[in-house]
Write an enzyme that holds these catalytic residues in place. Sequence first.
Site, short mmCIF file in Angstrom:
data_model
loop_
_atom_site.label_atom_id
_atom_site.label_comp_id
_atom_site.label_asym_id
_atom_site.label_seq_id
_atom_site.Cartn_x
_atom_site.Cartn_y
_atom_site.Cartn_z
N ARG A 128 0.97 -1.31 0.14
CA ARG A 128 0.11 -0.04 -0.04
C ARG A 128 0.89 1.30 0.12
O ARG A 128 0.71 2.14 0.87
CB ARG A 128 -0.97 0.01 1.20
CG ARG A 128 -2.31 -0.29 0.84
CD ARG A 128 -2.66 -1.83 0.77
NE ARG A 128 -3.84 -2.01 0.03
CZ ARG A 128 -5.22 -1.96 0.72
NH1 ARG A 128 -4.94 -2.10 2.03
NH2 ARG A 128 -6.26 -2.28 0.07
N GLN A 133 0.18 2.30 -5.97
CA GLN A 133 -1.26 2.79 -5.64
C GLN A 133 -1.80 2.20 -7.15
O GLN A 133 -3.16 1.80 -6.94
CB GLN A 133 -1.59 4.07 -5.71
CG GLN A 133 -2.25 4.69 -4.65
CD GLN A 133 -2.21 5.85 -3.97
OE1 GLN A 133 -1.46 6.64 -4.78
NE2 GLN A 133 -2.91 6.23 -3.13
N ASP A 136 -3.10 -1.32 -7.28
CA ASP A 136 -3.63 -1.89 -5.94
C ASP A 136 -5.05 -2.53 -6.18
O ASP A 136 -6.03 -1.87 -6.34
CB ASP A 136 -3.74 -0.83 -5.11
CG ASP A 136 -4.28 -1.19 -3.59
OD1 ASP A 136 -4.81 -2.30 -3.62
OD2 ASP A 136 -4.28 -0.33 -2.63
N SER A 139 -7.76 -2.63 -3.52
CA SER A 139 -8.54 -1.34 -3.28
C SER A 139 -9.66 -1.29 -4.34
O SER A 139 -10.53 -0.77 -4.21
CB SER A 139 -7.63 -0.26 -3.51
OG SER A 139 -6.93 0.00 -2.17
N TYR A 235 -3.09 -1.34 7.98
CA TYR A 235 -4.10 -2.24 8.18
C TYR A 235 -4.51 -2.20 9.82
O TYR A 235 -3.70 -2.09 10.75
CB TYR A 235 -3.46 -3.63 7.96
CG TYR A 235 -3.70 -4.00 6.43
CD1 TYR A 235 -4.72 -4.06 5.74
CD2 TYR A 235 -2.45 -3.98 5.70
CE1 TYR A 235 -4.82 -4.38 4.52
CE2 TYR A 235 -2.45 -4.34 4.53
CZ TYR A 235 -3.54 -4.50 3.70
OH TYR A 235 -3.51 -4.75 2.50
P1 NAD Z 1 -9.27 -3.85 5.15
O1 NAD Z 1 -10.25 -4.23 4.26
O2 NAD Z 1 -8.28 -4.55 5.68
O3 NAD Z 1 -10.22 -3.53 6.51
C1 NAD Z 1 -11.45 -2.81 6.60
C2 NAD Z 1 -11.71 -1.88 7.58
O4 NAD Z 1 -12.19 -2.86 8.91
C3 NAD Z 1 -10.25 -1.22 8.13
O5 NAD Z 1 -10.54 0.11 8.08
C4 NAD Z 1 -10.06 -1.52 9.34
O6 NAD Z 1 -9.46 -0.74 10.35
C5 NAD Z 1 -11.51 -2.10 9.83
N1 NAD Z 1 -11.76 -2.92 10.98
C6 NAD Z 1 -10.80 -4.03 11.26
N2 NAD Z 1 -11.28 -4.75 12.55
C7 NAD Z 1 -12.41 -4.01 13.04
C8 NAD Z 1 -12.97 -3.77 14.09
N3 NAD Z 1 -12.94 -4.74 15.30
N4 NAD Z 1 -13.83 -2.85 14.53
C9 NAD Z 1 -14.12 -1.86 13.57
N5 NAD Z 1 -13.45 -1.92 12.33
C10 NAD Z 1 -12.53 -2.76 12.09
O7 NAD Z 1 -8.84 -2.29 5.02
P2 NAD Z 1 -8.66 -1.68 3.54
O8 NAD Z 1 -9.76 -1.13 2.74
O9 NAD Z 1 -7.49 -2.56 3.01
O10 NAD Z 1 -7.61 -0.32 4.02
C11 NAD Z 1 -6.78 -0.36 5.32
C12 NAD Z 1 -6.12 0.93 5.04
O11 NAD Z 1 -5.38 1.05 4.15
C13 NAD Z 1 -7.09 2.34 5.09
O12 NAD Z 1 -6.63 3.20 5.95
C14 NAD Z 1 -6.83 2.45 3.64
O13 NAD Z 1 -7.19 3.99 3.48
C15 NAD Z 1 -5.33 2.27 3.55
N6 NAD Z 1 -4.98 2.15 2.20
C16 NAD Z 1 -3.85 2.82 1.62
C17 NAD Z 1 -3.46 2.87 0.44
C18 NAD Z 1 -2.30 3.51 -0.31
O14 NAD Z 1 -1.78 4.29 0.65
N7 NAD Z 1 -1.96 3.07 -1.54
C19 NAD Z 1 -4.12 1.94 -0.61
C20 NAD Z 1 -5.43 1.32 -0.11
C21 NAD Z 1 -5.64 1.41 1.26
#
Ligand code: NAD
Length: 394
Positions: A128, A133, A136, A139, A235
């Site tokens: 990530r 990006q 990804d 995403s 994560y």
């Molecule tokens: P994910 O699919 O791994 O999880 C979904 C969400 O569930 C997450 O926000 C997580 O905090 C939440 N979660 C887990 N356990 C929980 C609980 N017990 N109660 C409430 N919420 C809970 O998440 P994702 O979509 O892969 O995204 C993870 C992070 O990575 C985010 O901050 C996202 O913005 C970031 N991200 C960054 C990039 C980048 O920089 N290129 C790309 C994609 C995602």
Amino acid sequence: MIVGVPRESFPGERRVALVPAALANLAKAGMEVVVEAGAGTEAGYPDAEYAAKGAKILPERSEIFRVADIIVQVLAHGANDKTGKADLALLRRDQILVGFLRPMGSVESITEIASSGVTSFSVELIPRTTRAQSMDALSAMATVAGYKAVLIAAETLPRFFPMLTTAAGTITPSRVLILGVGVAGLQAIATARRLGAVVSAYDLRPAVKEQVQSLGARFVELAIEAKDAQDARGYATAQDESFYRRQRELLGKVIAEHDVVITTAVVPGKKAPTLVTKEMVAGMAPGSVIVDLAAERGGNCELTHVGEKAVEHGVTIIGWLNLASSVPYHASQMYARNLTSFLALLVKEGKLQLNLKDEILRETLVTQGGEIVNPRLREFFSLPPLATQEEAKK
Ligand code: NAD
């Protein structure tokens, strides 16, 4: 370099790994494309469109595997636990495979991929980072799933989403709660808002509060704080059982106030945490809807029937899998863009460049020369480090 696009074989899968518009960029990097006949049909890309962009259409799946240097798939063995195994016999040593492999799913299927001798890359492991990006795929597909979850909820709910002022009376807007605000959750908030619902959202990572508010939703704050809520990659981290218990106690009242709950909470490599118990379902108004996007990882709701729609205590709970496949045209377009960016790293001027100094290639490489070579996965599956990797450390 020949890139092969087999038809997806997972039951009900409608996406395709490359779309015709991606072919021009691949050609610039020295890649030709062969496509199994009908591979793009269900996503809205007929064979003729691939042919018009210079692809060769081959009728036999085995031919694709025979002529291609690189095989690109959406759901390869591992992620395709129904029919993916049949492709193993078609792969050959040192051929490249790129796709969703569900690398932390089962050590058996990853070992089987390794045994085929193929050099495989898992798109789930793409870091990530800003540089990665455009590659990804998690995403991209989470964006599709988050959008579609809201449409399914709106279709199932016996109420309007928006507030309406009509001659037949005023309709109050539906209240939608999003649990877990990663990529899918953010897209779900935006989509539910566009449909006019009043939206609230909760995540254990306090860092998302601003993002939630900037989309016009309310951030639900619970009187509980997660320990080191997020790891270096962004994560969520796994919490202990006492945290999850307290979280459920506090969430109960919030959930009862909503007509729709969309859950997306997952922790990498772990079963999804239970956020919605049977008691909470029973506490919701009849006709309410839960869409559990974490169903693939066991589900966030205790009453989710994985892969199915069920009605419990008058509440419809949807645990369908693979929602990204239900918007196949754009999901394929986005995935093709992810793959094209990735392939541009791997192939330069028509030659394979397996440069493992590159973080993206190194972190996504899963198997090579008959072995599972990814150190993170070896550790995850409690496999001893490879001798060559021990050497490299010295
Ligand atoms: P994910 O699919 O791994 O999880 C979904 C969400 O569930 C997450 O926000 C997580 O905090 C939440 N979660 C887990 N356990 C929980 C609980 N017990 N109660 C409430 N919420 C809970 O998440 P994702 O979509 O892969 O995204 C993870 C992070 O990575 C985010 O901050 C996202 O913005 C970031 N991200 C960054 C990039 C980048 O920089 N290129 C790309 C994609 C995602």
